[in-house]
Scaffold this motif. Structure first.
Motif, PDB file in Angstrom:
ATOM      1  N   ALA A 166       0.968  -1.191   0.063  1.00 47.52           N
ATOM      2  CA  ALA A 166      -0.027  -0.006   0.067  1.00 47.52           C
ATOM      3  C   ALA A 166       0.937   1.209   0.040  1.00 47.52           C
ATOM      4  O   ALA A 166       2.142   1.167   0.479  1.00 47.52           O
ATOM      5  N   GLY A 167       0.203   2.411  -0.800  1.00 51.98           N
ATOM      6  CA  GLY A 167       1.217   3.457  -0.498  1.00 51.98           C
ATOM      7  C   GLY A 167       0.509   4.447  -1.719  1.00 51.98           C
ATOM      8  O   GLY A 167      -0.365   4.377  -2.342  1.00 51.98           O
ATOM      9  N   ARG A 168       1.357   5.638  -1.843  1.00 48.19           N
ATOM     10  CA  ARG A 168       1.153   6.506  -2.850  1.00 48.19           C
ATOM     11  C   ARG A 168       1.972   6.157  -4.098  1.00 48.19           C
ATOM     12  O   ARG A 168       3.182   6.005  -4.172  1.00 48.19           O
ATOM     13  N   TYR A 169       1.052   6.323  -5.012  1.00 52.51           N
ATOM     14  CA  TYR A 169       1.639   5.875  -6.356  1.00 52.51           C
ATOM     15  C   TYR A 169       1.240   7.182  -7.426  1.00 52.51           C
ATOM     16  O   TYR A 169       0.551   8.050  -7.102  1.00 52.51           O
ATOM     17  N   ARG A 170       1.662   7.165  -8.762  1.00 60.13           N
ATOM     18  CA  ARG A 170       1.188   7.561  -9.970  1.00 60.13           C
ATOM     19  C   ARG A 170       0.496   6.881 -10.929  1.00 60.13           C
ATOM     20  O   ARG A 170       1.008   5.751 -11.360  1.00 60.13           O
ATOM     21  N   LEU A 171      -0.591   7.372 -11.323  1.00 60.49           N
ATOM     22  CA  LEU A 171      -1.272   6.782 -12.497  1.00 60.49           C
ATOM     23  C   LEU A 171      -0.865   7.487 -13.629  1.00 60.49           C
ATOM     24  O   LEU A 171      -1.318   8.823 -13.922  1.00 60.49           O
ATOM     25  N   TYR A 172      -0.130   6.942 -14.574  1.00 66.44           N
ATOM     26  CA  TYR A 172       0.114   7.411 -16.145  1.00 66.44           C
ATOM     27  C   TYR A 172      -0.641   7.056 -17.131  1.00 66.44           C
ATOM     28  O   TYR A 172      -1.033   5.718 -17.368  1.00 66.44           O
ATOM     29  N   VAL A 173      -1.156   7.864 -17.851  1.00 69.18           N
ATOM     30  CA  VAL A 173      -2.176   7.626 -19.005  1.00 69.18           C
ATOM     31  C   VAL A 173      -1.659   8.431 -20.332  1.00 69.18           C
ATOM     32  O   VAL A 173      -1.182   9.499 -20.372  1.00 69.18           O
ATOM     33  N   ARG A 174      -1.643   7.269 -21.306  1.00 69.46           N
ATOM     34  CA  ARG A 174      -1.233   7.903 -22.837  1.00 69.46           C
ATOM     35  C   ARG A 174      -2.659   8.036 -23.735  1.00 69.46           C
ATOM     36  O   ARG A 174      -3.316   7.072 -23.669  1.00 69.46           O
TER      37      ARG A 174
END
Length: 319
Positions: A231-239
């Motif tokens: 668990a934790g803070r992430y980044r969601l990348y979208v192309r």
């Protein structure tokens, strides 16, 4: 004896040095016998050493070249404007030695009459100052080096290195595993509403060039089931691609919508609405739980959803 002074009885008693002048001699003054300080001694005798070397002559007795100048009588004054014979130059007397003037050598370049060598003195002074400055500089540098040695500045065993430091907890989640985070082609996601697959626009990186289109309608969505080990803070990348104008959609994670929509902006500042020329990438922060997480992009009321999607990817925070 009667009071007062009756004066000398004889001229020689009146002036003890009267014998040195002609009028004193005429009055009977005689030099003292036996010689002494200031008086002529007896004539030199063979075999008898001299007792006095001070041979005093009567004024006017000295001869120059055999000529005896006429001494004026005692008390007489020499004529005004006439040189006194006693003070005349030797060459003015008959038989006197001739003297000549020695010209003074003019001061020249490098000659003996040249004054002090001020240029040489100046160069010497500058050299001394330079030596002193160099000495002071060397002393300061040496002292600085000693202080660094004492402080451990030159001890490689005590200096920390960047490689030995642990990575900051802000860069990645503290419990983030080293396993590769998931990435998914949008064409394999669960589609909702009017969302559909297409391949006619080039530039998509998914399998067979497939991408998600038809998202520009309220209710359209793409949903992804993504697994993470911690668990934790992430980044969601979208192309995505847009027709040269900004778009945005609603992002929902584990049935909780983010307070801010995910921006699908024209970051490349394109003015050409052709979609294949406007592929670009954006990201948004997401809080994920350990294990499976449901990530959904949807076009909700008030969104600007004119966009197509290529893939979605999870990366560490700051990655």
């Amino acid at each position: 004896m009667a009071a007062g002074n009756d004066g000398a009885k004889t001229p020689e008693d009146d002036d003890p040095f009267g014998y040195l002048y002609a009028d004193g001699q005429a009055a009977g003054a005689q030099p003292p016998q036996g010689g002494g300080y200031g008086y002529p001694g007896p004539a030199a005798q063979p075999g008898v050493p001299r007792t006095s070397y001070n041979q005093v002559r009567t004024v006017g007795e000295r001869q120059y070249g055999g000529h005896v100048p006429q001494q004026p009588a005692y008390g007489q004054q020499q004529g005004y404007g006439q040189p006194h014979p006693q003070y005349a130059a030797p060459e003015t007397y008959p038989g006197g030695a001739q003297t000549r003037q020695v010209p003074v050598a003019p001061a020249g370049r490098g000659g003996s009459g040249r004054g002090p060598n001020t240029k040489g003195l100046l160069i010497g002074a500058v050299a001394v100052v330079a030596v002193v400055v160099l000495g002071i500089t060397a002393a300061v540098i040496t002292n600085s080096g000693d202080e660094n040695d004492k402080a451990g500045g030159n001890n490689p065993t005590t200096a920390p290195t960047q490689a030995s430091q642990s990575p900051s907890s802000d860069a990645t989640p503290s419990s983030q595993p080293s396993a590769e985070l998931p990435k998914q082609d949008a064409a394999t996601l669960k589609l909702g509403g009017s969302a559909a697959l297409a391949k006619d626009i080039t530039g998509a990186e998914g399998a067979d060039g497939a991408y998600v289109t038809g998202f520009n309608a309220v209710g359209s969505s793409v949903t992804w089931q993504a697994d993470v080990e911690s668990a934790g803070r992430y980044r969601l990348y979208v192309r995505y691609a847009i027709p040269a104008k900004d778009a945005f959609a609603t992002l929902t994670v584990n049935d909780k919508a983010n307070s801010n929509p995910i921006g699908l902006k024209n970051f490349i500042h394109s003015s050409d609405p052709t979609l294949e020329k406007n592929w670009q990438t954006t990201w948004a922060p997401v809080d994920l739980q350990q294990g499976r997480n449901t990530i959904k992009l949807s076009c909700e009321q008030g969104n600007q959803c004119d966009a197509i999607f290529d893939w979605l990817e999870i990366r560490p925070e700051g990655g």
